[in-house]
Enzyme design. Structure first.
Site, PDB file in Angstrom:
ATOM      1  CG  ASP A 147      -2.057  24.114  -3.543  1.00  0.00           C
ATOM      2  OD1 ASP A 147      -1.547  24.322  -3.282  1.00  0.00           O
ATOM      3  OD2 ASP A 147      -2.534  25.320  -2.233  1.00  0.00           O
ATOM      4  NE  ARG A 163       3.850  21.139  -3.695  1.00  0.00           N
ATOM      5  CZ  ARG A 163       3.163  22.472  -3.801  1.00  0.00           C
ATOM      6  NH1 ARG A 163       1.683  22.158  -3.847  1.00  0.00           N
ATOM      7  NH2 ARG A 163       3.924  23.707  -3.295  1.00  0.00           N
TER       8      ARG A 163
HETATM    9  P1  FDA Z   1      -0.903   8.481   1.781  1.00  0.00           P
HETATM   10  O1  FDA Z   1      -2.207   8.708   1.782  1.00  0.00           O
HETATM   11  O2  FDA Z   1      -0.073   7.219   1.447  1.00  0.00           O
HETATM   12  O3  FDA Z   1      -0.194   8.704   2.727  1.00  0.00           O
HETATM   13  C1  FDA Z   1       1.262   7.759   3.629  1.00  0.00           C
HETATM   14  C2  FDA Z   1       1.430   8.108   4.927  1.00  0.00           C
HETATM   15  O4  FDA Z   1       0.907   9.375   5.349  1.00  0.00           O
HETATM   16  C3  FDA Z   1       0.282   7.355   6.135  1.00  0.00           C
HETATM   17  O5  FDA Z   1       0.535   6.208   6.322  1.00  0.00           O
HETATM   18  C4  FDA Z   1       0.083   7.839   7.002  1.00  0.00           C
HETATM   19  O6  FDA Z   1       1.712   7.440   8.190  1.00  0.00           O
HETATM   20  C5  FDA Z   1       0.663   9.872   6.637  1.00  0.00           C
HETATM   21  N1  FDA Z   1       0.072  10.856   6.754  1.00  0.00           N
HETATM   22  C6  FDA Z   1      -0.990  10.935   5.051  1.00  0.00           C
HETATM   23  N2  FDA Z   1      -1.648  11.990   5.300  1.00  0.00           N
HETATM   24  C7  FDA Z   1      -1.749  12.211   6.797  1.00  0.00           C
HETATM   25  C8  FDA Z   1      -2.627  12.761   7.253  1.00  0.00           C
HETATM   26  N3  FDA Z   1      -3.868  13.681   7.164  1.00  0.00           N
HETATM   27  N4  FDA Z   1      -2.654  12.240   8.932  1.00  0.00           N
HETATM   28  C9  FDA Z   1      -1.730  11.299   9.814  1.00  0.00           C
HETATM   29  N5  FDA Z   1      -1.159  10.683   8.741  1.00  0.00           N
HETATM   30  C10 FDA Z   1      -0.794  11.226   7.680  1.00  0.00           C
HETATM   31  N6  FDA Z   1      -3.902  17.349  -2.619  1.00  0.00           N
HETATM   32  C11 FDA Z   1      -4.440  17.757  -3.840  1.00  0.00           C
HETATM   33  O7  FDA Z   1      -5.782  17.746  -4.244  1.00  0.00           O
HETATM   34  N7  FDA Z   1      -4.707  18.618  -4.434  1.00  0.00           N
HETATM   35  C12 FDA Z   1      -2.807  20.048  -3.896  1.00  0.00           C
HETATM   36  O8  FDA Z   1      -2.858  21.071  -3.968  1.00  0.00           O
HETATM   37  C13 FDA Z   1      -2.164  19.440  -2.974  1.00  0.00           C
HETATM   38  N8  FDA Z   1      -1.421  20.414  -1.981  1.00  0.00           N
HETATM   39  C14 FDA Z   1      -0.490  19.258  -1.420  1.00  0.00           C
HETATM   40  C15 FDA Z   1       0.691  19.966  -0.901  1.00  0.00           C
HETATM   41  C16 FDA Z   1       1.717  19.496  -0.964  1.00  0.00           C
HETATM   42  C17 FDA Z   1       2.957  19.451  -0.263  1.00  0.00           C
HETATM   43  C18 FDA Z   1       1.314  17.755   0.037  1.00  0.00           C
HETATM   44  C19 FDA Z   1       2.077  16.856   0.782  1.00  0.00           C
HETATM   45  C20 FDA Z   1       0.094  17.349  -0.251  1.00  0.00           C
HETATM   46  C21 FDA Z   1      -1.008  17.981  -0.619  1.00  0.00           C
HETATM   47  N9  FDA Z   1      -1.723  17.027  -1.110  1.00  0.00           N
HETATM   48  C22 FDA Z   1      -2.613  17.995  -2.629  1.00  0.00           C
HETATM   49  C23 FDA Z   1      -2.664  16.464  -0.614  1.00  0.00           C
HETATM   50  C24 FDA Z   1      -1.947  15.111  -1.074  1.00  0.00           C
HETATM   51  O9  FDA Z   1      -2.870  14.797  -2.313  1.00  0.00           O
HETATM   52  C25 FDA Z   1      -2.571  13.809  -0.329  1.00  0.00           C
HETATM   53  O10 FDA Z   1      -4.218  14.082   0.358  1.00  0.00           O
HETATM   54  C26 FDA Z   1      -1.649  13.773   1.136  1.00  0.00           C
HETATM   55  O11 FDA Z   1      -1.032  14.277   0.508  1.00  0.00           O
HETATM   56  C27 FDA Z   1      -1.401  11.863   1.596  1.00  0.00           C
HETATM   57  O12 FDA Z   1      -1.311  11.611   1.102  1.00  0.00           O
HETATM   58  P2  FDA Z   1       0.005  10.652   0.625  1.00  0.00           P
HETATM   59  O13 FDA Z   1       0.962  10.612  -0.240  1.00  0.00           O
HETATM   60  O14 FDA Z   1       1.162  11.769   2.029  1.00  0.00           O
HETATM   61  O15 FDA Z   1       0.097   9.246   1.139  1.00  0.00           O
END
Ligand code: FDA
Length: 312
Positions: A132, A182
């Protein structure tokens, strides 16, 4: 960054708040939305449920910024045991680790040795280790340790954060080592000089970086394990655009993956998997859930109202 997100991310660093809330049964119940339970057995049970519907998993024991050598050894041994259990149960599950949980803050060499052990464990159990990405102050050390590990094994991948201003440069520097990356948007509180403050800019940078990863994959001619572009996001519009991009570049559907978090957009996880997309769900477990839970709330401050409604 929105005010609510800022407050929640600052709160995630409070040891006092962590102590107070971890003791409240209500908050422990509220975390169930994002984790199946606190034990490895809970996580493995959930992983088996996902496997039954064609979804792979990533297992993360919660914890970060561990400082005693004994604790870091415990974390290393725990993950070795996880890989053994995953293999014996025949689950399509990998591990995802935070380097500060393996002692990066205490002793970088110790952390590197633990990582080497995990890679050996991954070779023996036909598994894969994800690193991560934590706060920006750890990026240099994390990428250096990833490079060393990548030179030893291709069973290792690293997370890059699209919100960081430095990430386009980091990605270009990594591509020659055929990395498995990732890409996520980024979950920590960072100053505007370090991370793009506007969500729209982060989304745009994500698409540019992800497209670059796909283009590199399309052009790659290597022996051994090729680059695997992985999109760690729940942004389904972004995923559709990337799926179109992969198709235009004639990249097979099993040559890139989507990773999501347990409990977020679960229907989309199943829909994508049913539609021949390789999907993995990251399952967190363990008792050190406070900082991680606050980051989940900060990603969507509307989640706080959900918690408050249930509390009332
Ligand atoms: P965005 O924030 O635009 O969300 C898109 C949609 O997803 C939202 O409209 C909502 O519907 C839904 N959604 C997103 N987050 C939600 C929540 N918490 N609750 C409810 N609905 C939600 N970060 C980091 O800094 N270091 C890391 O190592 C990782 N590792 C990691 C692994 C994996 C497998 C994932 C999926 C994510 C991470 N992250 C992470 C977290 C990442 O940086 C980010 O904060 C989250 O994925 C939310 O961003 P989205 O890309 O989903 O987009």
């Amino acid at each position: 960054m929105s005010l609510a997100r800022n407050i929640l991310l600052r709160a995630s660093r409070s040891a006092w708040l962590a102590d107070e809330l971890r003791r409240r049964a209500f908050f422990r119940r509220a975390t169930k939305r994002f984790m199946p339970g606190e034990t490895l057995d809970d996580a493995l049970g959930a992983a088996a449920g996902f496997a039954a519907v064609g979804i792979g998993t990533l297992l993360t024991e919660l914890g970060e910024q561990v400082t005693t050598a004994a604790e870091t050894e415990g974390v290393r041994d725990h993950y070795l045991e996880v890989m053994r259990q995953v293999r014996s149960r025949g689950l399509p599950a990998q591990i995802s680790v935070k380097l500060t949980h393996l002692g990066l803050d205490r002793d970088r060499d110790l952390c590197a040795r633990h990582l080497r052990h995990l890679l050996t464990g991954a070779e023996q159990s036909d598994s894969f280790v994800w690193i991560d990405m934590e706060e920006s102050r750890y990026v240099d050390a994390t990428l250096a340790l990833f490079r060393t590990a990548r030179a030893q094994s291709d069973r290792i991948g690293v997370c890059l954060q699209a919100y960081l201003r430095r990430t386009p440069t980091d990605l270009e520097a990594l591509l020659p080592v055929s990395p498995t990356i990732r890409l996520v948007k980024g979950a920590y509180s960072e100053p505007p000089s370090v991370a793009l403050p506007s969500k729209r800019d982060v989304d745009a940078q994500y698409f540019t970086l992800a497209s670059r990863m796909l283009e590199h994959r399309a052009a790659e001619r290597v022996a051994g394990r090729p680059t695997l572009p992985v999109f760690g996001t729940h942004d389904t519009q972004l995923i559709e655009r990337l799926r179109d991009r992969a198709k235009a570049l004639a990249i097979p559907r099993d040559a890139w993956e989507v990773h999501m978090l347990y409990g977020i957009r679960s229907e989309d996880q199943r829909r994508l998997a049913a539609d021949a997309c390789t999907v993995r769900v990251l399952i967190s477990y363990g008792s050190a859930w406070f900082a991680w839970y606050m980051r989940r709330l900060a990603e969507r401050p509307a989640n706080v109202w959900f918690v408050m409604r249930n509390l009332i």
